[in-house]
Design a protein around this motif. Structure first.
Motif, PDB file in Angstrom:
ATOM      1  N   ALA A 112     -28.039 -41.849  17.781  1.00 38.35           N
ATOM      2  CA  ALA A 112     -27.549 -40.959  16.732  1.00 38.35           C
ATOM      3  C   ALA A 112     -27.995 -39.542  17.053  1.00 38.35           C
ATOM      4  N   SER A 113     -27.051 -38.662  17.363  1.00 34.53           N
ATOM      5  CA  SER A 113     -27.471 -37.332  17.829  1.00 34.53           C
ATOM      6  C   SER A 113     -26.584 -36.173  17.392  1.00 34.53           C
ATOM      7  N   HIS A 114     -25.275 -36.325  17.425  1.00 33.34           N
ATOM      8  CA  HIS A 114     -24.407 -35.156  17.316  1.00 33.34           C
ATOM      9  C   HIS A 114     -24.152 -34.677  15.889  1.00 33.34           C
ATOM     10  N   PHE A 115     -23.687 -35.559  15.016  1.00 35.50           N
ATOM     11  CA  PHE A 115     -23.354 -35.173  13.646  1.00 35.50           C
ATOM     12  C   PHE A 115     -24.377 -35.733  12.661  1.00 35.50           C
ATOM     13  N   VAL A 116     -25.628 -35.743  13.076  1.00 30.41           N
ATOM     14  CA  VAL A 116     -26.664 -36.342  12.225  1.00 30.41           C
ATOM     15  C   VAL A 116     -27.750 -35.317  11.898  1.00 30.41           C
ATOM     16  N   PRO A 117     -28.361 -35.486  10.698  1.00 29.21           N
ATOM     17  CA  PRO A 117     -27.921 -36.356   9.610  1.00 29.21           C
ATOM     18  C   PRO A 117     -26.461 -36.066   9.243  1.00 29.21           C
ATOM     19  N   VAL A 168     -31.099 -42.502  12.981  1.00 25.28           N
ATOM     20  CA  VAL A 168     -31.524 -41.196  12.475  1.00 25.28           C
ATOM     21  C   VAL A 168     -33.002 -41.296  12.066  1.00 25.28           C
ATOM     22  N   GLY A 169     -33.791 -40.331  12.510  1.00 26.69           N
ATOM     23  CA  GLY A 169     -35.214 -40.327  12.187  1.00 26.69           C
ATOM     24  C   GLY A 169     -36.064 -41.115  13.150  1.00 26.69           C
ATOM     25  N   ARG A 170     -35.425 -41.765  14.137  1.00 24.59           N
ATOM     26  CA  ARG A 170     -36.193 -42.575  15.088  1.00 24.59           C
ATOM     27  C   ARG A 170     -35.833 -42.270  16.537  1.00 24.59           C
ATOM     28  N   GLY A 171     -35.024 -41.251  16.712  1.00 21.39           N
ATOM     29  CA  GLY A 171     -34.601 -40.936  18.075  1.00 21.39           C
ATOM     30  C   GLY A 171     -34.497 -39.448  18.300  1.00 21.39           C
ATOM     31  N   GLY A 172     -33.258 -38.974  18.436  1.00 21.29           N
ATOM     32  CA  GLY A 172     -33.044 -37.555  18.695  1.00 21.29           C
ATOM     33  C   GLY A 172     -31.903 -37.344  19.662  1.00 21.29           C
ATOM     34  N   ILE A 173     -31.969 -36.263  20.419  1.00 20.76           N
ATOM     35  CA  ILE A 173     -30.920 -35.918  21.382  1.00 20.76           C
ATOM     36  C   ILE A 173     -31.076 -36.814  22.617  1.00 20.76           C
ATOM     37  N   GLU A 174     -30.034 -37.557  22.949  1.00 21.11           N
ATOM     38  CA  GLU A 174     -30.121 -38.605  23.961  1.00 21.11           C
ATOM     39  C   GLU A 174     -30.639 -38.144  25.314  1.00 21.11           C
ATOM     40  N   HIS A 175     -30.267 -36.939  25.743  1.00 23.97           N
ATOM     41  CA  HIS A 175     -30.604 -36.515  27.095  1.00 23.97           C
ATOM     42  C   HIS A 175     -32.071 -36.123  27.246  1.00 23.97           C
ATOM     43  N   ILE A 176     -32.747 -35.942  26.141  1.00 22.59           N
ATOM     44  CA  ILE A 176     -34.193 -35.741  26.160  1.00 22.59           C
ATOM     45  C   ILE A 176     -34.891 -37.040  25.778  1.00 22.59           C
ATOM     46  N   LEU A 177     -34.245 -37.810  24.923  1.00 25.50           N
ATOM     47  CA  LEU A 177     -34.828 -39.056  24.432  1.00 25.50           C
ATOM     48  C   LEU A 177     -34.978 -40.119  25.514  1.00 25.50           C
ATOM     49  N   LEU A 178     -33.939 -40.364  26.305  1.00 29.17           N
ATOM     50  CA  LEU A 178     -33.981 -41.476  27.251  1.00 29.17           C
ATOM     51  C   LEU A 178     -35.051 -41.310  28.332  1.00 29.17           C
ATOM     52  N   PRO A 179     -35.217 -40.118  28.937  1.00 29.73           N
ATOM     53  CA  PRO A 179     -36.363 -39.957  29.845  1.00 29.73           C
ATOM     54  C   PRO A 179     -37.702 -40.120  29.121  1.00 29.73           C
ATOM     55  N   GLU A 180     -37.783 -39.608  27.919  1.00 30.61           N
ATOM     56  CA  GLU A 180     -38.996 -39.705  27.113  1.00 30.61           C
ATOM     57  C   GLU A 180     -39.357 -41.166  26.833  1.00 30.61           C
ATOM     58  N   PRO A 197     -36.332 -29.232  17.185  1.00 30.62           N
ATOM     59  CA  PRO A 197     -36.923 -30.074  18.233  1.00 30.62           C
ATOM     60  C   PRO A 197     -35.963 -31.195  18.638  1.00 30.62           C
ATOM     61  N   ALA A 198     -36.046 -31.612  19.893  1.00 29.01           N
ATOM     62  CA  ALA A 198     -35.052 -32.538  20.428  1.00 29.01           C
ATOM     63  C   ALA A 198     -35.177 -33.956  19.918  1.00 29.01           C
ATOM     64  N   THR A 199     -36.391 -34.427  19.729  1.00 32.99           N
ATOM     65  CA  THR A 199     -36.602 -35.820  19.354  1.00 32.99           C
ATOM     66  C   THR A 199     -37.703 -35.912  18.307  1.00 32.99           C
ATOM     67  N   GLN A 200     -37.812 -37.094  17.696  1.00 30.28           N
ATOM     68  CA  GLN A 200     -38.887 -37.303  16.727  1.00 30.28           C
ATOM     69  C   GLN A 200     -40.250 -37.142  17.380  1.00 30.28           C
TER      70      GLN A 200
END
Length: 435
Positions: A64-69, A97-109, A335-338
């Motif tokens: 969940a990243s683009h139109f969230v919340p 929502v609230g447990r992830g963030g922007i995918e391209h920063i989240l997945l390496p993280e 910020p990019a991710t939680q």
């Protein structure tokens, strides 16, 4: 004749000893990703082809990243459809929502992408993951549906453009400045369907956060992918993330052969690079900040998959110091991710931004694509740390967007106009190399 890192990864994933540019190969996929915008049509195509179950529920990430919340009923429906599919298919890596963030920063993280992997994402900036030494590219939702059903994808092996960075980056120079310099040099389609391989001794001075920015903007040069051969900085980053997330998947780093053949080699002397600013409305219209100083701004956006990592927020906070946002300027920090949000909060960065007059938000792509939480009005000027400044990208078609690194963006928020960060603070920030 040797092979490039990209050719080696594609050969390994297609069961071949070697591949050559121009060949069509069918490759197995290590991870498939979609977001709240691209997952629903991918699910529709998945069902239309008669598929029942994804090929491997542990190798799919839905974010969940683009139109969230959710900004309206339509965006809420998109999330509901992706959520329902994740539950139905027992998708392990579903980031609510609230447990992830922007995918391209989240997945390496999250240590979900590793050196030597082949990653397919239904988003153009899926090229970001190449900073870890993997082949990663973006596809449309229909192509992703086929990957979800089969675990495979066909690809044309790209030629490789080798970019060699020499020297040592200056105090205010990060990955954003290097990639804007390269795009200004080769043009917006200068690497059309190529793999942009970033190399050279200058990269040893760049953190992983900066390297991820380098590969993030490969698509802005027309490239199929961006990639950086893994080194000690890469391996330190990956190992730390695996330990942090309790993941133990094995991986095999790959590097290019010394006698690999390249379609083009571009030399970049980083010693003389200033902080760069991309003028409206193309990334290739990048110039040193000294050449565009004095442009008045209405809004500053520090966020997006390009520059919303903890390093970026630290840089921005350093430039902000004890200053306040200039009257008449709106500053948004996302910020990019939680995980990035929590860390920035622990370090007091979010309080500092808020005290200075900034709006600090939950992780979302939001303003980057003109979706919500920062849409520009007619004639407004924005300095953004994102990757695209195309006409209408962030809102009204008459708005103008300048792309810059976090230091330049924050300096503009404080000064009310584009200035070199040294106009706000003389001391450049010290950056950690691996974390």
């Amino acid at each position: 004749m040797g092979q490039t890192i990209t050719e080696k990864i594609l050969a390994a994933h297609s069961g071949r000893v070697r591949v050559c540019p121009g060949e069509i190969v069918t490759c197995r996929v290590d991870l498939a990703m979609a977001n709240d915008v691209t997952a629903p049509p991918a699910v529709d195509a998945f069902r239309a082809m008669g598929a029942g179950r994804v090929w491997d529920a542990n190798k799919v990430a839905l974010v969940a990243s683009h139109f969230v919340p959710a900004k309206d009923a339509a965006s809420a429906q998109l999330m509901s459809r992706m959520r329902a599919f994740a539950v139905e298919q027992d998708i392990e890596h579903f980031f609510e929502v609230g447990r992830g963030g922007i995918e391209h920063i989240l997945l390496p993280e999250e240590a979900l992408v590793l050196p030597g992997d082949l990653i397919i994402g239904a988003d153009s900036h899926s090229c970001t993951y190449g900073a870890l030494g993997c082949f990663s590219t973006g596809v449309g939702s229909t192509d992703l549906a086929a990957v979800l059903a089969t675990g495979e994808i066909w690809l044309r092996v790209p030629e490789t453009m080798k970019i060699v960075y020499r020297g040592r980056p200056g105090s205010w120079i990060v990955g954003k400045d290097l990639i804007l310099s390269v795009i200004a040099l080769i043009g917006d389609d200068g690497a059309n369907y190529m793999a942009m391989e970033h190399t050279g001794d200058a990269l040893s001075h760049l953190s992983m956060d900066s390297r991820l920015t380098l590969t993030n903007m490969a698509i802005e040069a027309g490239a199929k992918s961006g990639i950086i051969p893994p080194d000690d900085v890469t391996l330190s980053y990956v190992t730390a993330r695996q330990e942090e997330n309790h993941r133990r998947r094995r991986f095999g780093p790959v590097v290019s052969d010394d006698d690999a053949e390249y379609a083009e080699i571009v030399d970049v002397d980083v010693d003389g690079i200033e902080p760069m600013v991309a003028q409206p409305s193309l990334p290739s219209r990048s110039r040193p900040v000294s050449e565009v100083s004095g442009v008045r701004v209405d809004q500053v956006f520090i966020g997006s998959c390009t520059n919303a990592r903890i390093e970026d927020l630290r840089i921005a906070a350093h430039v902000l110091g004890d200053n306040r946002v200039a009257p008449g300027v709106r500053l948004m920090v996302i910020p990019a991710t939680q995980r990035v949000w929590r860390r920035a909060n622990e370090e007091g960065l979010l309080d500092r931004f808020s005290e200075a007059g900034a709006s600090v938000s939950t992780p979302t792509c939001g303003a980057c694509l003109g979706a919500h939480m920062g849409v520009l009005g007619p004639g407004e000027v924005c300095v953004s740390t994102s990757n695209r400044n195309y006409v209408g990208r962030m809102g009204d078609p008459s708005a103008r967007v300048y792309l810059a690194n976090p230091a330049v963006a924050m300096a503009a928020a404080v000064a009310g106009e584009l200035v070199h960060p040294e106009e706000v603070t003389r001391q450049a920030p010290e950056l950690e190399m691996s974390r």
